[in-house]
Design an enzyme around this catalytic site. Structure first.
Site: not given
Length: 182
Positions: A67, A104
């Site tokens: 984006r 993560e």
């Protein structure tokens, strides 16, 4: 006009769709496609950013996949400077520099062409993306700009998810500007 007033912030926020529980339960996804397909909102955003960054004497705008490409390419065209993509590993066709960052569960990597700034050491570069969350990708992108001998004059994000702390992490490497803090 280098700071949005509350009405302008609300206008942009209203143009962004919220998708509950995407991509997993508990996540409130900020879908910018509704901003992009609203010509008034997208035009306002690009005009605002053009006005803000016109005085920065930029050489390049670098956008983070994917984006950041949309905002970065439109802004670079308006500012009449070059656009540089920062992509996920293996997507650029020529010689690259890579930077790993933590996820993560594991690691990921982004790359930039080694000659992204046409070997002009100290090129003034604006980094842009739609959102900053934990800051891992953005931090890696700033480091890539520096590795390619560019100078990141500012990192700009449309949305800042404040509770995740990424903005603080990136601001240790480069000046930071966020339009909407959530």
């Amino acid at each position: 006009m280098s700071i949005l007033d509350e009405n302008q912030k609300q206008f942009l926020l209203d143009s962004i769709r919220n998708i509950p529980d995407f991509p997993k339960p508990g996540i409130q996804f900020k879908d910018i496609t509704t901003l992009l397909n609203d010509p008034k909102a997208f035009g306002f955003l690009i005009d605002f950013l053009t006005d803000r960054y016109a005085r920065f004497e930029l050489d390049y705008v670098a956008g983070i996949e994917s984006r950041g490409f949309i905002f970065g390419a439109a802004l670079a065209a308006k500012l009449e400077v070059g656009f540089v993509p920062i992509r996920k590993k293996g997507k650029l066709p020529s010689t690259t520099i890579a930077e790993k960052y933590s996820l993560e569960y594991g690691f990921d990597e982004v790359e930039i062409h080694i000659d992204a700034f046409r070997e002009k050491e100290g090129s003034r570069v604006l980094l842009i993306d739609d959102l900053i969350a934990t800051g891992g990708t953005a931090e890696a992108a700033v480091k890539l700009i520096q590795s390619a001998k560019g100078h990141c004059v500012e990192a700009c994000f449309l949305l800042n998810l404040e509770e995740l702390g990424g903005a603080k992490k990136v601001s240790n490497l480069a000046p930071l500007y966020t339009l909407l803090d959530i």
